[in-house]
Scaffold this motif. Sequence first.
Motif, PDB file in Angstrom:
ATOM      1  N   THR A 267     -24.366  40.790  97.015  1.00  0.00           N
ATOM      2  CA  THR A 267     -25.690  40.171  97.064  1.00  0.00           C
ATOM      3  C   THR A 267     -26.458  40.744  98.251  1.00  0.00           C
ATOM      4  O   THR A 267     -25.876  40.959  99.320  1.00  0.00           O
ATOM      5  CB  THR A 267     -25.560  38.644  97.229  1.00  0.00           C
ATOM      6  N   SER A 270     -25.568  40.430 102.201  1.00  0.00           N
ATOM      7  CA  SER A 270     -24.185  40.025 102.434  1.00  0.00           C
ATOM      8  C   SER A 270     -23.238  41.138 102.006  1.00  0.00           C
ATOM      9  O   SER A 270     -23.481  41.830 101.018  1.00  0.00           O
ATOM     10  CB  SER A 270     -23.851  38.761 101.662  1.00  0.00           C
ATOM     11  N   LYS A 272     -20.072  40.330 101.330  1.00  0.00           N
ATOM     12  CA  LYS A 272     -19.009  39.611 100.648  1.00  0.00           C
ATOM     13  C   LYS A 272     -19.206  39.648  99.132  1.00  0.00           C
ATOM     14  O   LYS A 272     -20.336  39.666  98.637  1.00  0.00           O
ATOM     15  CB  LYS A 272     -18.963  38.155 101.117  1.00  0.00           C
ATOM     16  N   ASN A 274     -19.600  38.306  95.437  1.00  0.00           N
ATOM     17  CA  ASN A 274     -20.228  37.096  94.919  1.00  0.00           C
ATOM     18  C   ASN A 274     -19.586  36.686  93.593  1.00  0.00           C
ATOM     19  O   ASN A 274     -18.567  37.248  93.170  1.00  0.00           O
ATOM     20  CB  ASN A 274     -21.744  37.296  94.775  1.00  0.00           C
ATOM     21  N   ASN A 276     -20.370  37.295  90.622  1.00  0.00           N
ATOM     22  CA  ASN A 276     -20.356  38.284  89.547  1.00  0.00           C
ATOM     23  C   ASN A 276     -19.032  39.024  89.462  1.00  0.00           C
ATOM     24  O   ASN A 276     -18.754  39.687  88.465  1.00  0.00           O
ATOM     25  CB  ASN A 276     -21.486  39.298  89.738  1.00  0.00           C
ATOM     26  N   GLU A 676     -24.964  45.141 103.750  1.00  0.00           N
ATOM     27  CA  GLU A 676     -24.146  45.007 102.551  1.00  0.00           C
ATOM     28  C   GLU A 676     -22.954  45.965 102.490  1.00  0.00           C
ATOM     29  O   GLU A 676     -21.888  45.597 101.993  1.00  0.00           O
ATOM     30  CB  GLU A 676     -25.009  45.244 101.296  1.00  0.00           C
TER      31      GLU A 676
END
Length: 740
Positions: A267, A270, A272, A274, A276, A676
């Motif tokens: 995302t 971020s 990390k 997500n 998805n 990201e």
Amino acid sequence: MQLKHALNAGLSALALLVPAGVAAQTAQPAEPALEEIIVTAQRRSENLQEVPVSVAAISGDTFRDYLAGGGDVLALSGRVPGLYAETSTGRIFPRFYIRGLGNNDFYLGASQPVSIIIDDVVMENVVLKSSPLFDTQQVEVMRGPQGTLFGRNTTAGIIKFDSIAPSHETQGRGTVTYGTFGTVTADAGVGGSLIDGVLAIRASAMVQHRGDWVDNTADGTKLGGYDDKAARVQFLLTPGEDTDVLLNVHGRDLDATSTLFRGYALTKGSHKLNGNYDKDKVAYNDGDANDQSYEGWGSSLKVDHDFGNVVLTSITAYETTNGYSRGDTDGTAGNFAESQGNIDDLDQWTQELRLASDTTGPLNWQVGGFYFDSDEQLTFRPYNFFETGGASGFVTLGNENRSWALFGQAGYRITDDLKLTGGLRWTEDKKEMNVLRALQAGTFTSVEDGRRITQASYTGIRHVELKDDELSWDASAFYDLTDEVSVFGRIARGFRGPTIQGRTVSFNGAPTTATSETILSYEAGLKSSLLDDRLRLNGAVYTYTVNDIQLTAFDGNGTARLLNADKGVAYGLEVDAEAFLTPDFIITAGLTYTDTEIKDDQVTTSICSGGVCTVKDPLVNGRAKIDGNPFPNAPEYILSLTARYNMPLADGSNLFLFTDWNMTGRTNFVLYESEEFYSKGDFEGGLKIGYENPDRTYEVALFGRNITNEKNVKGVIENYLAAVVNDPMTVGISFTARLP
């Protein structure tokens, strides 16, 4: 003498930091002691503790434990101080980084500053570097430039794999594992004498299989599996007591799913994963178009002849491979970013001649020559030009690489405590690329979505030639402070030859190039065997500068382009430790800290398109300035730990527990800084619990890899916020048998 007294005092202080279980045993008899480790970092067999090079060694048994869940050479990543590895092209394209230096280019003709040596033969092409590793005797990781004895393209270091060699003693071993996702691994070797004292043989084989376990929700196909098969036969001929002839013939056949890109699993803002991301599901336009298939074989002939005071060694080798890999690089069914790369044919010839001293005096030396010859034909299909109708979306390139080298090294023991070593290598490196087939004018139809795209004929450069010659050298001093502790210093210069990047032609762009990069490295280290050989503690501090560092930037459409930045600098430290805590409890630990920095206030790179990511660097005309950024895929730190605990039983059999863990610090995946595209604090652990019979001829064990089921991002496709994620937890059972 004052220095030795000071060192003894320092070691006494160090002993206070050693785990209490070790220190408590200092008054006990010398047994058990750590086994001596023999390495060939200087092209001769030497004790690890007496080599003025930073080397880590892993036994074949430990390496097989890392592969238990169906892994490949990437399983070494993070398990050796200073070594990191990753891939975005499945099992055929590992990329290696040592002390932060590597190359993240995914071009099939890319060069890497980490060289792979398998059974004394350099594997230059990235697909050859993925050759299956089985029936392995030992792995050596040599950190820092190794250009004197091993050649160009070793500016970061070398990973050297040695297979178990033929012997006139009847020997055999085999390991079979079965685990999650239908994963099966079989790795075995057996051999002995065919003609007593004259001819011996060893035959080895490996099979790795995993079933398709990931559902493609877009078309109902399944992905994620592989079948990787390899075999090798070696003959050792001893026609006389002064001559050994070793013939090695090997081959590989691979069919597998390529890397699974997880579209929009990140995302904006971020790093990390997500919601998805689902390890069991993807959504690709065509699940059958995310596969790879390769086959190849090779052979080497090594001849050693002892003339009395000198030994002549000749190594002649040939490697060939062909195949393809295709991937849905956006990782979704809504976009159509797909690409395919083929090696239509690759032929690599190498010849080395080396003359080395074979005496026990204070002087040792070796001189030699090396010839390298590689021809490749590569074909690419970019994502929106798949061949349809009368027009062609194929681009075919022919690459040639010729290299000559002369080298020499000498070492002299000045006193009983001091030895000096120096080496020099001259190399001429020539590369050519020819565009054999380019995009033609016409209207292309994307097979997946029916879009019509008008394409002009390629009018760019069709021939590129680069040539360079360089001197590599190193000088080192090794000093025994005490019987237990030695220190060394080393200065080394190496280079990576000029490089041509031709994949841009598949997007109607001109090929890009990079001139040679050179490295100057300084390191100082300590090697010690303490506490009656119950503790082996080695370490080094280092700094290096890479002038004209070769970097790979990615344009908005994902096309990789080469460039030279002014320089890259780094400094760091590494520690390797191995200790008996009790007679039945042994641990190893490793630590690396590396700080890398690109130094060029003019160089820029393209960034993610459409504002999908958060760029932290200053922008100039939509491009990021990367001066001061870390090298891509250069972890700030790497921590590793293994532990084995034995529980002897009354009948002489043994229960054991083995575990291994590694953690990596902040790792940037691209040249620019963003919110990201990096990872931080990733870790993985493995576990093995087993039983050995009294005479150690077999063992049975339960194993687990990634036992905490960590979800670690290992790479990205920027425009689609797509992530490459490590394998999930695998568990299973293994059985190992050995001939008595």
